[in-house]
Every structure is written in C-alpha cells, then in structure tokens.
Design an enzyme around this catalytic site. Sequence first.
Site, PDB file in Angstrom:
ATOM      1  N   CYS A 194      14.162  -5.452   2.008  1.00 28.25           N
ATOM      2  CA  CYS A 194      13.940  -4.733   2.191  1.00 28.25           C
ATOM      3  C   CYS A 194      13.805  -4.472   3.712  1.00 28.25           C
ATOM      4  CB  CYS A 194      12.409  -4.470   1.284  1.00 28.25           C
ATOM      5  SG  CYS A 194      12.869  -3.861   0.090  1.00 28.25           S
ATOM      6  N   HIS A 230       8.661   0.643   5.437  1.00 31.20           N
ATOM      7  CA  HIS A 230       8.986   0.008   4.759  1.00 31.20           C
ATOM      8  C   HIS A 230       8.545   1.129   3.753  1.00 31.20           C
ATOM      9  CE1 HIS A 230      11.678  -0.327   1.181  1.00 31.20           C
ATOM     10  NE2 HIS A 230      10.624  -1.330   0.288  1.00 31.20           N
ATOM     11  N   ASN A 246      12.480   4.098  -2.921  1.00 29.63           N
ATOM     12  CA  ASN A 246      12.327   3.130  -2.174  1.00 29.63           C
ATOM     13  C   ASN A 246      13.821   2.690  -1.937  1.00 29.63           C
ATOM     14  OD1 ASN A 246      12.723   0.409  -1.145  1.00 29.63           O
ATOM     15  ND2 ASN A 246      11.448  -0.077  -2.866  1.00 29.63           N
TER      16      ASN A 246
HETATM   17  N1  ACO Z   1       5.889   5.717 -16.738  1.00 28.09           N
HETATM   18  C1  ACO Z   1       4.734   5.537 -17.427  1.00 28.09           C
HETATM   19  N2  ACO Z   1       4.636   4.122 -17.445  1.00 28.09           N
HETATM   20  C2  ACO Z   1       5.150   2.979 -16.898  1.00 28.09           C
HETATM   21  C3  ACO Z   1       5.840   3.058 -16.010  1.00 28.09           C
HETATM   22  C4  ACO Z   1       6.367   4.525 -15.829  1.00 28.09           C
HETATM   23  N3  ACO Z   1       7.364   4.786 -14.941  1.00 28.09           N
HETATM   24  N4  ACO Z   1       6.450   2.451 -15.189  1.00 28.09           N
HETATM   25  C5  ACO Z   1       5.154   1.239 -15.415  1.00 28.09           C
HETATM   26  N5  ACO Z   1       4.452   2.010 -17.072  1.00 28.09           N
HETATM   27  C6  ACO Z   1       2.799   1.294 -17.362  1.00 28.09           C
HETATM   28  C7  ACO Z   1       3.194  -0.036 -17.767  1.00 28.09           C
HETATM   29  O1  ACO Z   1       3.641  -0.514 -18.893  1.00 28.09           O
HETATM   30  C8  ACO Z   1       1.867  -0.550 -17.576  1.00 28.09           C
HETATM   31  O2  ACO Z   1       1.188  -0.216 -19.068  1.00 28.09           O
HETATM   32  P1  ACO Z   1      -0.246  -0.941 -20.332  1.00 28.09           P
HETATM   33  O3  ACO Z   1      -1.308  -1.071 -18.972  1.00 28.09           O
HETATM   34  O4  ACO Z   1       0.656  -0.499 -21.586  1.00 28.09           O
HETATM   35  O5  ACO Z   1       0.935  -2.328 -20.563  1.00 28.09           O
HETATM   36  C9  ACO Z   1       1.131   0.050 -16.844  1.00 28.09           C
HETATM   37  O6  ACO Z   1       2.234   1.743 -17.289  1.00 28.09           O
HETATM   38  C10 ACO Z   1       1.039   0.054 -15.736  1.00 28.09           C
HETATM   39  O7  ACO Z   1       1.230  -1.006 -15.486  1.00 28.09           O
HETATM   40  P2  ACO Z   1       1.707  -1.395 -13.802  1.00 28.09           P
HETATM   41  O8  ACO Z   1       2.889  -1.952 -13.125  1.00 28.09           O
HETATM   42  O9  ACO Z   1      -0.072  -2.010 -13.427  1.00 28.09           O
HETATM   43  O10 ACO Z   1       1.103  -0.277 -12.758  1.00 28.09           O
HETATM   44  P3  ACO Z   1       1.150  -0.240 -11.444  1.00 28.09           P
HETATM   45  O11 ACO Z   1       0.190   0.580 -11.087  1.00 28.09           O
HETATM   46  O12 ACO Z   1       0.780  -1.666 -10.681  1.00 28.09           O
HETATM   47  O13 ACO Z   1       2.291   0.827 -10.909  1.00 28.09           O
HETATM   48  C11 ACO Z   1       4.428  -0.283  -9.521  1.00 28.09           C
HETATM   49  C12 ACO Z   1       3.370   0.044 -10.736  1.00 28.09           C
HETATM   50  C13 ACO Z   1       4.808   1.319  -8.405  1.00 28.09           C
HETATM   51  C14 ACO Z   1       6.057  -0.584  -9.775  1.00 28.09           C
HETATM   52  C15 ACO Z   1       3.266  -0.483  -8.693  1.00 28.09           C
HETATM   53  O14 ACO Z   1       3.426  -1.718  -9.013  1.00 28.09           O
HETATM   54  C16 ACO Z   1       3.741  -0.874  -7.340  1.00 28.09           C
HETATM   55  O15 ACO Z   1       4.905   0.037  -6.502  1.00 28.09           O
HETATM   56  N6  ACO Z   1       4.619  -1.950  -6.803  1.00 28.09           N
HETATM   57  C17 ACO Z   1       5.371  -2.793  -5.320  1.00 28.09           C
HETATM   58  C18 ACO Z   1       6.723  -2.382  -5.802  1.00 28.09           C
HETATM   59  C19 ACO Z   1       7.689  -3.384  -3.858  1.00 28.09           C
HETATM   60  O16 ACO Z   1       6.808  -2.816  -2.766  1.00 28.09           O
HETATM   61  N7  ACO Z   1       8.276  -3.486  -4.119  1.00 28.09           N
HETATM   62  C20 ACO Z   1       9.154  -4.685  -2.944  1.00 28.09           C
HETATM   63  C21 ACO Z   1       9.847  -4.126  -2.337  1.00 28.09           C
HETATM   64  S1  ACO Z   1      11.361  -3.604  -3.248  1.00 28.09           S
HETATM   65  C22 ACO Z   1      13.351  -5.110  -3.028  1.00 28.09           C
HETATM   66  O17 ACO Z   1      12.541  -5.803  -1.744  1.00 28.09           O
HETATM   67  C23 ACO Z   1      14.177  -4.426  -3.367  1.00 28.09           C
END
Ligand code: ACO
Length: 324
Positions: free
Chosen positions: A112, A251, A281
């Site tokens: 990214c 980003h 993203n």
């Molecule tokens: N729909 C419904 N529920 C979901 C989904 C979905 N699509 N995805 C995950 N969940 C659930 C999980 O299973 C979890 O359930 P559990 O509590 O029963 O285990 C719950 O939702 C919470 O999951 P978390 O992973 O804690 O959710 P979070 O609030 O952290 O959000 C997310 C997840 C959106 C991925 C977030 O962490 C994020 O955006 N992270 C950063 C991503 C990023 O910046 N990437 C960098 C660049 S990417 C690159 O370099 C290519």
Amino acid sequence: MNSAILGTGSYVPNRVLTNADLERMVDTSDTWIVERTGIRERRLVEPGQACSDLGLEAAQRALSAAKVKACDIDLILLATCTGDAPLPSTACLLQHQLGATRAAACDISAACCGFVYALSIADAYIKTGMRHVLVVASEVMSAITDWTDRNTCVLFGDGAGAVVLGQGSEGSGILSTHLHANGRLPEMIHVPGGGSKEPASKDVLDNKRCFIKMKGNETFKIAVKSMEEAAHEAVNANSVAMTDIDVFIPHQANMRILKAVSQRLGLAQEKLMINLDKFGNTSAASIPLALDEAVHSQKVQRGQLVLLAAFGAGLTWASALVRW
Ligand code: ACO
C-alpha cells in the site's frame, strides 16, 4: 530544484460490487461493513482486464493533464503487488502500450506504500536532472482476494492512479518524502504462496495460499501509529505546523483508521480526503486515486499544502509533503 506534479490521472473499472452483493457471497452485512470500514462499494475488473490495462488508462489521463507526450517520458515506475505476471515487469508492458519508447521501466513493490515509495524515487531522479517520470500505481486486488473469506473480501477493490513528475521550482512541488520499513512482521499482511518459497501448485491453490491473509485488528493499531508518525515526520522536516496542512490524503484502508489518524494529528475532518466508500482499499493505487479526485473536485488547489501518508504490508509506512 524540486520536482513538480505536472498532471494526475486515474481509472477504475466499470463493474461495481456493493455490500449487498457481498451479503449474498459470505456471512456479512452492509451494516457491519459500513460501521467497521466505511466501505459501501468497490470496483472489480472484468475477466481478462489486468493491472497494465488499468494503469494504461490512468497513465494516459495523467499525461494528457500534464500535456506531456509519452515519447518525452524518461522513466516509468509502476507501483503494484498485483502485476500482470511475475515476469516481465508490468511497467515494461505499459511502456510499450503507451509508446514511451525512450523510457526505462520497472515495477516497485511496497504494497500500500508503493505509490509514495515510487514518488520518492521519481523525485530523486528529477532532482538529479531527469526531465519526466511517470509514476503509476495500479492494483487488481480482486486477483489475490479469497472471495470466501469475509475477513478480507469486503475490504479490497481494483483501480489505478498516476502522476507525471517534471522539473518544478524551489518552494513548490514535492517538498520531502519519508520512507520506512520493518520486515519483522511479514505475516501481518501477506500472500504466502505463488512465489519462490511456495511455488504455484495445486496444493497452494487448494489451501488458498495464493490469496491475501491479514491480521486485521493488529494491523489496524500499527497502521494508526505509523501513519501518525510519518505525517509528523513530513511536517517537522519542513518546519511547518500540522495546522498549515490544507489537505490530508492518507492511504484509504479503513474509515476508522483515517479518522483516528486525522484526530491524533489535530486535523479537521474537512481537510481529510476520503473516497474509500466508493472504491475500498485499492492498495498502492489508493493515494493517487484519491489525489486525482481531489484535484478534479478542486479540493486540492494551487499553492496548497498536501500531506500524503501510507501504511502497508512489509510492514512499510511512508509520507510526502507537496506544495501544490
Ligand atoms: N462481516 C461480519 N463479521 C465479520 C466480518 C465481516 N465481513 N469480518 C470479520 N468479522 C467478525 C470477526 O470474525 C469477529 O468475530 P468474533 O468476534 O466472533 O471473532 C468480529 O467481526 C470482529 O473482528 P475484528 O477483526 O476484531 O474486527 P475489526 O473491528 O478489527 O475490523 C478490519 C476488521 C475491518 C479488517 C479492521 O481490523 C481493519 O481495517 N484493519 C486494518 C486493515 C489495514 O489497514 N490494512 C493495511 C493495508 S492492506 C495492504 O497492505 C495490502
């Protein structure tokens, strides 16, 4: 002499995948996706459409905005983690498609952060006398997405952005760039298979090792801290105050990350450029895609101070300060 951004361009494929579409593919909901990410829809390529095709459209638009001919480009840098094929570089394919016969060409791999890394390299070449560098960031994230994994498939989209860099004047253009990497946590965001460590095989495919895996929650926290740090670094290096920033283009990973970073920086919401609701993203392409939209909508105007900050796999993080 600073390098100036002479023109910007971007391109997204026509096909739209909404959160409602995803509700029919995996166990998710529009409410969850919007609340946790801010994403409402994303664009996907048509079968047969590749990284070079998106990059070509964005590059042609940037060249036309810059009023620079392809034959006057000296170097093409293409930031991507989803090139057409492992060999040759997608930048070389683009060089031919553009007719940029004089240009050297290579790909830049920094996930990214790829666009900011490529911008930094381009800036260094311009400062040492090169006349025109085309920086393109193009991603087909859908090609490395596991469409059965709700943790990742709701996040990514396809798209491309480009800028043409040329010689500018002192005090304007790219004021500074700041690049960082820490390879201690490669498994935070990675595609484990398909490279030389786990070459493409039926096993790699059956075990979905050729798709992106991410520790989302841990990544989230590091992303906020790293982008905040990189933003401060850019501002401090140029002896300006954070309040002097007119437009902040981070980003586009997650709305909550963008809001947390701008809040920590003390930047008003109206200075923040957001378009991830429409595109998700798009990895390296996200900043030039947002920058081009900001330029066209006149959110970015001549004379303004524009701060770019990125974070991604590697881990990598980076920033750039531009006087538009
Ligand atoms: N729909 C419904 N529920 C979901 C989904 C979905 N699509 N995805 C995950 N969940 C659930 C999980 O299973 C979890 O359930 P559990 O509590 O029963 O285990 C719950 O939702 C919470 O999951 P978390 O992973 O804690 O959710 P979070 O609030 O952290 O959000 C997310 C997840 C959106 C991925 C977030 O962490 C994020 O955006 N992270 C950063 C991503 C990023 O910046 N990437 C960098 C660049 S990417 C690159 O370099 C290519």
